[in-house]
Scaffold this active site. Structure first.
Site, short mmCIF file in Angstrom:
data_model
loop_
_atom_site.label_atom_id
_atom_site.label_comp_id
_atom_site.label_asym_id
_atom_site.label_seq_id
_atom_site.Cartn_x
_atom_site.Cartn_y
_atom_site.Cartn_z
N ALA A 516 3.47 9.51 12.88
CA ALA A 516 2.80 8.80 11.76
C ALA A 516 4.24 8.20 10.83
O ALA A 516 4.12 7.09 10.30
CB ALA A 516 2.07 9.91 10.89
N ILE A 620 1.16 12.04 1.72
CA ILE A 620 -0.13 12.03 2.80
C ILE A 620 -0.61 10.49 2.82
O ILE A 620 -1.18 9.76 2.02
CB ILE A 620 -1.13 12.80 2.41
CG1 ILE A 620 -0.87 14.25 2.51
CG2 ILE A 620 -2.47 12.82 3.05
CD1 ILE A 620 -0.16 15.04 3.62
N PRO A 623 -5.49 10.81 3.53
CA PRO A 623 -6.07 12.25 3.41
C PRO A 623 -7.38 12.77 4.30
O PRO A 623 -7.34 13.64 4.59
CB PRO A 623 -6.36 12.36 1.95
CG PRO A 623 -6.51 11.06 1.25
CD PRO A 623 -5.70 10.14 2.09
N LYS A 624 -7.85 11.77 4.75
CA LYS A 624 -9.10 11.79 5.55
C LYS A 624 -8.57 12.02 7.06
O LYS A 624 -8.85 13.17 7.77
CB LYS A 624 -9.90 10.48 5.61
CG LYS A 624 -11.40 10.92 6.25
CD LYS A 624 -12.10 9.77 5.99
CE LYS A 624 -13.73 9.86 6.37
NZ LYS A 624 -14.51 8.62 5.95
N GLY A 693 4.96 14.17 9.21
CA GLY A 693 3.70 14.31 10.18
C GLY A 693 2.84 15.49 9.74
O GLY A 693 3.47 16.49 9.03
N GLU A 696 0.87 18.54 14.10
CA GLU A 696 1.06 20.09 14.69
C GLU A 696 1.17 21.12 13.71
O GLU A 696 1.02 22.29 13.90
CB GLU A 696 2.66 19.68 15.45
CG GLU A 696 2.38 18.70 16.45
CD GLU A 696 3.55 18.59 17.38
OE1 GLU A 696 4.79 19.16 17.15
OE2 GLU A 696 3.26 18.26 18.42
MO1 MOS Z 1 3.78 16.98 21.03
S1 MOS Z 1 3.57 18.57 21.97
O1 MOS Z 1 5.68 16.42 21.15
O2 MOS Z 1 3.02 15.82 21.84
#
Ligand code: MOS
Length: 736
Positions: A516, A620, A623-624, A693, A696
Site C-alpha cells: 500500500a 490510513i 479506512p474501509k 501497511g 500483516e
Molecule cells: Mo508477505 S508473507 O511477505 O506476502
C-alpha cells in the site's frame, strides 16, 4: 523521484479522496464473477490444453524410472514433461525449491511430471497411469529431533541478523529478582488462500506470456527467467486479480513452470492449476518454530533482561523463520539477546506467510509477557506500557518515527472494558461457560520499497493509472485510484486503474505489508510528473497551480483539467525511490489486540466471543479497506490460536492434512464480533503518502491474545499452538 527527507505538506494532505472509506473499485466485478483469475482466460487464450502435475510419492530419494507408456497411450494425451525432457532448469532467486524434481526428490509432492492433454479429465486420468519407481532415502522431518544439529544461519533476505546481543543478558537474567524461562511452539501452517495456484502459459516464438496468480510480478519475471534460462525481456506476466496469497504466491511456483514447459512442448497454450490436495506439500508454508523466551524483571515491572531464541527447519538453501524480529524492538530492557537457528528438514519449503517471523514470534513473546505480568502481579496492559520504548532498544540512536503502542493499549483497554477483567484465572462464569479476556501487543515492520507508475490524462478528463502492482484482495486498485484522484484533483469516478501486468511500470508488488505505502508512492511520483505536464500545457507555474474539482487554478486563472489533453493524451511516469530515512528511524506499525473467550466448563469447547484491535499504521489511505485487512487478519489469528496446524507424518515425511477439510481455518460462525479502531496518524518519514501497511499488523499478536484469554478463563496455560482440547481438557478443574 527520490524520497530522502521527511515529507512536507503536499496535495495528499487535503484528504478529500484519500482517507475516505471508498468502496472497492473492482468489487462489482468480483461479486458478479466477471473478474478474471489466472485460470479463466478462455476466450483470450484459445486452443489451450491442460497440464496436470504429478507430485512425488516420497519425501527424499531419487526417481529410478518413470513408466510412461500407459499414460502416453491414454486418450487425449499430448505430452509428458519430466526432468529428463524439460531441458535445463535452475532454481529461482526467492524460493530455494526446485520446481521439477529429478533425478533427486527433495520433498513430498514435489512435481515429478506434468501430463498434458486436451482436457483436464484426460490429463488427470493419464497422470494416474504414470508409474514412478523411486529409490527412497531416509529423511529428517522432526524439528525437535534436529534441534541439536541446527546452525546459526546466514542473514537472510528478510530475516535480519540471526544473532543480536546488547549488554550482558546472561548476567542480568541470572541476577533478576523475578524471571521467566519458557518454551513455546508454533506448528507448520499453510496460507490456505481461496484461489489455488494457477497459470495459463502461451509462447509466441521466444516470447512467453503467462497469466498467473503471483504477488510480485517483478520477482516473477526475474525468477522465471532464471528457472527457464531465458531473457527477462521475453517474459510477460499478467495477474489482474488474485484470490488471496498471504505470502504463498510471492513469485514463481511449480504451476507456472509446468505451464510454461508444457506450452513450449506442445506448441499451444497450456493451463495448469494445483489441485487443492497438492498445494500443501508442493508449495511453501510457514515453518514450525520452537521458541525459548527468557525475561528478567525488577519487582516494579521493569524488564532488565530479555532473550528470544528460535529454532526452525527448512530444505537445504531455504531461509530461517525470523521469529525473534519483534523481540528485538518491542520492549525496553538494557540486556538483550536474540538467536535464530536453522535445521535441515526434508519437508516442503518453509517461506513467507503473512507477517513472516513476526506472527509466530509474537505468538510466543506475548504469552511470555502475560506469564511475566502474572509473576509480577502487575496488570498485563500496565506491564507492557511500563516497558515501552521510543527508540530501537538495539540502537538507542535510532528513534521510532512514530510509535503509539501505549495509546493503542490504553484506547483498547478503555473501549474493551478491560478494567472488569478478573485477574484470578478460572473464576468468572456465565452459566456453564468460563469467561476470560486476553491482551497482546502488535508490532510489524513498515518496509517501503521502490515502485513506479504511469498516469495518462485524456481529453475526457479520464486518468488511467498503469503499474504492475497486484491486488491480492487487499484493495490496491482502490487506494491507487484514490491517490491519483487526490493528486489530480478529481473524483474517483474519473480514474481507471490498470494493475497486474509486467509490461506496466515496475511496482513493489504485494508482500511484506509494503504494497500500500510503496505502490501509492509510485503513483504519487507519476502524478507529480503529470501535474507538471498539465501546468506546462496551460503555461502555469506548477508550484502555484492548484488541482481541484477537475479544474486547474493559479491566481485568478482557471482551466478545465481535461483541456490540457485536448490535442493529445498527457502522460506522467516516474518511480519513487528511497534514501536513508529507514536507517535513521525505526519505522514500524503498532497495535493492541483484546479478546474475550468463553470456555465450556464441562466440554472445554472454546468460543471466541469478541475481539477488538487498535491499529497504528501511519495515514490510513482507506479506512474501509484497512478495516477489512484488520478483521481478516484477526480471523486468521483465531485460526492460528485454535485450529491451524499442518500435521507432520514423521515416518513418511509429509503434511497429512493436505486439504481444506483437514487443515482447519475459522468460518463465520467462529467469529461473532470484531471491532477495529484505527489511530489517527501520518508518518512523514515514510513517503509523501505518509502511510504504512496494515495487512500483516492485524495478525501479529492475535493468537497470543486468544491464548491469554483461554488462560484467564481456565487457569490452564497452553504453550503449544494450536490450543486444542488434548492440551488442556485434563488440566481444567471441571465441575464434574
Ligand atoms: Mo508477505 S508473507 O511477505 O506476502
Amino acid at each position: 523521484m527520490k524520497f530522502d527527507k521527511p515529507a512536507g505538506a503536499n496535495p495528499t494532505d487535503r484528504q478529500q479522496v484519500i482517507g475516505k472509506p471508498a468502496d472497492r473499485i473492482e468489487g462489482p466485478l468480483k461479486t458478479t464473477g466477471t473478474a478474471k483469475y489466472a485460470y479463466e482466460f478462455n476466450e483470450e487464450v484459445p486452443n489451450y490444453a491442460y497440464g496436470y502435475i504429478v507430485g512425488a510419492a516420497i519425501s527424499k530419494g531419487r526417481i529410478a524410472e518413470i513408466h510412461q507408456l500407459k499414460a502416453k497411450n491414454s486418450p487425449g494425451v499430448l505430452a509428458i514433461i519430466t526432468a529428463a525432457n524439460a531441458g535445463p532448469l535452475q532454481p529461482g532467486k526467492f524460493y530455494a525449491d526446485r520446481m521439477l524434481a529429478g533425478p533427486n526428490v527433495d520433498h513430498y509432492h514435489q512435481a515429478v511430471a506434468v501430463v498434458v492433454a486436451e482436457t483436464f479429465e484426460q490429463a488427470r486420468a493419464a497422470a494416474s497411469l504414470l508409474q514412478v519407481d523411486y529409490v527412497k532415502e531416509k529423511g529428517s522431518f522432526d524439528l525437535e529431533a534436529e534441534m541439536d544439529s541446527a546452525i546459526t544461519p546466514k542473514p537472510g533476505e528478510f530475516g535480519g541478523p540471526p544473532q543480536t546481543i546488547v549488554g550482558d543478558f546472561e548476567g542480568a537474567f541470572a541476577s533478576a529478582p523475578l524471571k521467566l524461562d519458557q518454551t513455546y511452539t508454533v506448528p507448520d501452517q499453510s496460507h490456505a488462500m481461496m484461489e489455488p495456484h494457477a497459470a495459463t502459459a502461451r509462447w509466441e516464438g521466444d516470447k512467453l506470456t503467462c497469466w498467473c496468480s503471483i504477488q510480485q510480478l517483478n520477482w516473477g519475471v526475474r525468477d522465471l527467467a532464471n528457472i527457464l534460462g531465458i531473457q527477462k525481456e521475453n517474459i510477460r506476466l499478467i495477474s489482474h486479480y488474485i484470490g488471496g496469497g498471504f505470502g504463498g504466491k510471492g513469485t514463481v511456483l511449480s504451476d507456472i513452470v509446468a505451464a510454461s514447459l508444457s506450452a513450449r512442448a506442445v506448441g499451444r497454450p497450456v493451463k495448469v492449476t494445483l489441485p487443492r490436495p497438492l498445494i500443501f506439500n508442493n508449495t511453501t508454508h510457514r515453518p514450525k518454530t520452537i521458541q525459548r523466551i527468557r525475561i528478567g524483571a525488577n519487582p516494579d515491572g521493569t524488564i532488565t533482561a530479555i532473550s528470544h531464541e528460535s529454532w526452525s527447519g527448512n530444505i537445504r538453501g531455504g531461509r530461517t523463520e525470523a521469529a525473534t524480529a519483534s523481540t528485538r524492538l518491542l520492549y525496553a530492557g538494557a540486556n538483550r539477546m536474540t538467536h535464530l537457528r536453522l535445521a535441515v528438514l526434508d519437508l516442503a519449503e518453509g517461506n513467507a506467510m503473512r507477517a513472516p517471523g513476526e506472527a509466530p514470534g509474537m505468538m510466543a513473546l506475548e504469552i511470555a509477557m502475560d506469564e511475566m505480568a502474572e509473576k509480577l502481579n502487575i496488570d498485563p496492559v500496565e506491564f507492557r506500557i511500563k516497558n515501552d520504548t521510543q527508540f530501537d532498544p538495539e540502537k538507542p540512536e535510532r528513534p521510532f518515527s512514530t510509535r503509539l503502542l501505549v495509546q493503542c493499549l490504553k484506547t483498547g483497554a478503555e473501549r474493551f472494558g478491560w478494567k472488569h477483567r478478573n485477574s484470578a484465572p478460572g473464576e468468572r462464569r456465565d452459566g456453564q461457560w468460563l469467561i476470560g479476556v486476553g491482551v497482546a501487543s502488535a508490532v510489524r515492520g513498515a518496509p517501503i520499497t521502490k515502485s513506479a507508475a504511469r498516469v495518462r490524462l485524456d481529453r475526457n478528463g479520464i486518468i488511467t493509472v498503469e503499474t504492475d502492482m497486484t491486488d491480492i484482495g487487499t484493495g490496491s486498485y482502490t487506494i491507487i485510484g484514490q491517490t491519483a484522484a487526490e493528486m489530480m484533483g478529481v473524483g474517483l469516478d474519473r480514474i481507471v486503474v490498470k494493475l497486474g501486468d509486467s509490461s506496466f511500470p515496475e511496482s513493489s508488488g504485494s508482500g511484506g505489508q509494503w504494497g500500500a505505502a510503496s505502490s501509492t508512492s509510485g503513483v504519487y511520483a507519476a502524478c507529480v510528473k503529470l501535474r507538471e505536464r498539465v501546468a506546462l500545457a496551460f503555461g502555469l507555474n506548477v508550484s502555484q497551480a492548484e488541482f481541484s474539482s477537475g479544474q486547474v487554478r493559479s491566481g485568478n486563472q482557471s482551466f478545465s483539467l481535461s483541456d490540457a489533453a485536448k490535442k493529445a493524451d498527457l502522460v506522467g511516469e516516474d518511480e519513487m525511490t528511497y534514501g536513508e530515512l529507514s536507517k535513521q528511524y525505526a519505522q514500524d506499525t503498532f497495535g493492541a489486540h483484546f479478546v474475550e473467550v468463553a470456555v465450556h466448563a464441562y466440554t472445554g469447547e472454546i468460543r471466541v466471543r469478541r475481539m477488538l484491535a487498535v491499529a497504528h499504521a501511519g495515514r490510513i489511505l482507506n479506512p474501509k479497506a484497512a478495516r477489512s485487512q484488520m478483521i481478516g487478519a484477526m480471523t486468521m489469528g483465531v485460526g492460528a490460536a485454535l485450529m491451524e496446524e499442518l500435521v507432520v507424518d514423521k515416518k513418511i515425511g509429509f503434511f497429512v492434512n493436505h486439504d481444506l477439510a483437514g487443515y482447519e481455518v475459522p468460518v463465520h460462525a467462529d467469529i461473532p464480533h470484531q471491532e477495529v479502531i484505527l489511530m489517527e496518524d501520518s508518518d512523514p518519514t515514510m513517503s509523501p503518502m505518509k502511510a504504512k501497511g496494515i495487512g500483516e499488523l492485524g495478525l501479529v499478536g492475535v493468537a497470543a491474545a486468544v491464548a491469554n484469554a483461554v488462560y484467564n478463563a481456565t487457569g490452564v496455560r497452553v504453550r503449544e499452538y494450536p490450543i486444542t482440547l488434548d492440551k488442556y481438557l485434563s488440566k481444567m478443574k471441571r465441575p464434574i
